[in-house]
Design a protein around this motif. Sequence first.
Motif, PDB file in Angstrom:
ATOM      1  N   HIS A  65       0.853  -1.199   0.000  1.00  0.00           N
ATOM      2  CA  HIS A  65       0.000   0.000   0.000  1.00  0.00           C
ATOM      3  C   HIS A  65       0.881   1.238   0.000  1.00  0.00           C
ATOM      4  N   HIS A  67       1.655   5.150  -2.192  1.00  0.00           N
ATOM      5  CA  HIS A  67       1.109   6.175  -3.108  1.00  0.00           C
ATOM      6  C   HIS A  67       2.238   7.092  -3.544  1.00  0.00           C
ATOM      7  N   LYS A 156      -9.103  -0.769  -5.719  1.00  0.00           N
ATOM      8  CA  LYS A 156      -9.496  -0.058  -4.498  1.00  0.00           C
ATOM      9  C   LYS A 156     -10.690   0.846  -4.761  1.00  0.00           C
ATOM     10  N   HIS A 245      -5.794  -0.026   5.340  1.00  0.00           N
ATOM     11  CA  HIS A 245      -5.531   0.887   6.469  1.00  0.00           C
ATOM     12  C   HIS A 245      -6.595   0.884   7.557  1.00  0.00           C
ATOM     13  N   ASP A 324       0.568   2.527   3.706  1.00  0.00           N
ATOM     14  CA  ASP A 324      -0.219   3.642   3.152  1.00  0.00           C
ATOM     15  C   ASP A 324       0.708   4.842   2.980  1.00  0.00           C
TER      16      ASP A 324
HETATM   17 ZN    ZN Z   1      -3.765   4.696   0.737  1.00  0.00          ZN
END
Ligand code: ZN
Length: 470
Positions: A65, A67, A156, A245, A324
Amino acid sequence: MTTLIKNGTLVSATGRHAAEVLVDGTTIAAVLQPGSTLAVSAESGAERVIDATGKYVVPGGIDCHTHMELPFGGTFASDTFEIGTRAAAWGGTTTIVDFAVQKTGENVRDSLEAWHAKAEGQCAIDYAFHMIMGGVDEAALKEMDSLVAEGITSFKLFMAYPGVFYSDDGQILRAMQKAANNGALISMHAENGIAIDVLAEQAAARGQTDPVYHGITRPSRLEGEATNRAIQLALVAGAPVYFVHLSSSEALERVAEARNDGHNVFAETCPQYLYLNLEDHLGAPGFAGAGYVCSPPLRTREHTHHRDLWKGLRTNDLAVVATDHCPFCMKDQKELGRDDFRAIPNGIGGVEHRMDLIYQGVVMGELTLERWVETCSTTPARMFGMYPQKGVIAPGSDADIVLYDPDATTEISVDTHHMSMDYSAYEGITIDGRVDTVMSKGRILISDDAYHGEKGHGVYLRRGLSTYLQ
Ligand code: ZN
Ligand code: URP
Ligand code: ZN
């Protein structure tokens, strides 16, 4: 090149033992018993011998996870694929699964191509993609089938962020029905974004604009509610669901209930929810709390004290630890929300620290060594269709190997981290362990406190279907 890693303790998801690991080129050739005839002959033939005395030898971490360069709130997450994957390597992570982004109103295929263009030739370690579906319509649903064939086997959806990424219940149900059909896994951001937006608007109208109100207007009850709703929709669709998360006891209870009833419901948590809280971090004096704005938000001190999430990791109701990773600098980025918490870009960077922070859970007695490996490497590989190429030290697997030193320490600080962030959310935390050596596909990326990798070493991984569902 052949490499023998000797004198270490091999730790897997199922046990630990003294073993020697023979690497040939990019893959693991053999796991050998120390002192055996095969081990002796492997050593004499090896071009390189690494002495792992006193170290744990574990499969490279998989952060499923991240970004990199995520567009959010008028800015972009500050780590490029080059910088972020190098930082990941420093922390013992040898694979990431990043989120390609389709925002509401955009075309899935174009969005994916744009993500490939950002990552290709840039990464220090191997990478794969999930697809964020910000607009579930007929075209997007159709595209899901072709994406699965291209190795993007998880999607997602957001129950939060209306107008940006949000899907309503009908869109969620349709995507889940598609997943039930093509074997994909739906990942869910479970927060009731419609209700949250009302609370946030009301707080702002009262002049409550400090970062802490980001957390106060996103109560854990609304994560529990959304988690339950998503589970019910998944059951109606006959699809599995994976919660990203997960931050609260309420959400964890819903996941545990569903799992106890025998359903394919899975969840991950992140280090920020294990280590940081609303009062001390999000509520830090002045504007410092902006550095801790993420969604779901950090929960209350009391919530964290219950240690429910650590327990969930032990019982497997939380199967995975991911970061995340979504870094923003304070300067010019988090500062966008100085007068209004709603304009603070959401996210915390941590791709570099996950293996260390969860290892500290072993030191604290929360997890076993085996569970550390399982939640940070083996299960992510299995959950997202990369096993046994990744997530295990076994003949034929990629030689992604970390030597971890339990006798050294790591002090986390903005002064020493390798992420593109002008602060560290974990500043001052000391880990009773240290990433010593990192190998990716037979190549040493980290040793002797130096980086030896290069961009482009990491390549795109086409993933298969989750092995938890076959
Ligand atoms: Zn995320
Ligand atoms: O605050 C977060 N989590 N930012 C990244 C986007 C998301 O929802 O995962
Ligand atoms: Zn999310």
